[in-house]
Scaffold this motif. Structure first.
Motif, PDB file in Angstrom:
ATOM      1  N   LEU A 153       0.849  -1.191   0.000  1.00 21.89           N
ATOM      2  CA  LEU A 153       0.000   0.000   0.000  1.00 21.89           C
ATOM      3  C   LEU A 153       0.888   1.247   0.000  1.00 21.89           C
ATOM      4  O   LEU A 153       1.818   1.348   0.804  1.00 21.89           O
ATOM      5  CB  LEU A 153      -0.898  -0.004   1.233  1.00 21.89           C
ATOM      6  N   VAL A 154       0.580   2.170  -0.901  1.00 22.06           N
ATOM      7  CA  VAL A 154       1.358   3.402  -0.988  1.00 22.06           C
ATOM      8  C   VAL A 154       0.415   4.549  -1.320  1.00 22.06           C
ATOM      9  O   VAL A 154      -0.627   4.343  -1.966  1.00 22.06           O
ATOM     10  CB  VAL A 154       2.472   3.268  -2.059  1.00 22.06           C
ATOM     11  N   GLN A 155       0.759   5.731  -0.882  1.00 25.39           N
ATOM     12  CA  GLN A 155      -0.050   6.901  -1.206  1.00 25.39           C
ATOM     13  C   GLN A 155       0.244   7.386  -2.620  1.00 25.39           C
ATOM     14  O   GLN A 155       1.335   7.161  -3.146  1.00 25.39           O
ATOM     15  CB  GLN A 155       0.231   8.025  -0.209  1.00 25.39           C
ATOM     16  N   ALA A 156      -0.731   8.047  -3.203  1.00 25.69           N
ATOM     17  CA  ALA A 156      -0.536   8.629  -4.526  1.00 25.69           C
ATOM     18  C   ALA A 156       0.683   9.531  -4.519  1.00 25.69           C
ATOM     19  O   ALA A 156       0.902  10.293  -3.575  1.00 25.69           O
ATOM     20  CB  ALA A 156      -1.779   9.407  -4.939  1.00 25.69           C
ATOM     21  N   GLY A 157       1.481   9.430  -5.578  1.00 24.43           N
ATOM     22  CA  GLY A 157       2.713  10.194  -5.664  1.00 24.43           C
ATOM     23  C   GLY A 157       3.928   9.451  -5.139  1.00 24.43           C
ATOM     24  O   GLY A 157       5.064   9.896  -5.349  1.00 24.43           O
TER      25      GLY A 157
END
Length: 120
Positions: free
Chosen positions: A10-14
């Motif tokens: 899981l990673v945040q946008a950008g």
């Protein structure tokens, strides 16, 4: 040929993620190795590939943001994913062998996939 993909999460946008795929068994350094992805409710699509001579090809949707590479022994392929977008959310599969070009893809072997989730 067995392909083991890892590195999803899981990673945040950008943000960025790096996927790895290790090939074992009756592999060949001359195999083209690639990455495909399948988003929820969508068909599987080509993302990137690298040939035995380190030529690369990318889908337009990832060009400029993703980079595919392989190690010196040619048995491990990487996918560096930068500037990730929510639409990059998918199960990512690595492949080996077969024929891959920007217009046509028919890999010979498939790995089990690793999930990448990009939150907005």
């Amino acid at each position: 040929v067995q392909l083991q993909a890892s590195g999803g999460g899981l990673v945040q946008a950008g943000g960025s993620l790096r996927l790895s795929c290790a090939a074992s068994g009756r592999t060949s350094a001359r195999y083209t190795m690639g990455w495909f992805r399948q988003a929820p409710g969508k068909e599987r699509e080509f993302a990137a590939a690298i040939t035995w001579s380190d030529s690369t090809v990318y889908a337009d949707s990832v060009k400029g943001r993703f980079a595919v590479s392989r190690d010196g022994a040619k048995n491990t392929v990487f996918l560096q994913m930068n500037s990730l977008k929510p639409e990059d959310t998918a199960v990512y599969y690595c492949t080996a062998g077969g024929r891959i070009s920007s217009d046509s893809q028919s890999p010979a072997y498939w790995g089990q996939g690793t999930l990448v989730t990009v939150s907005s």
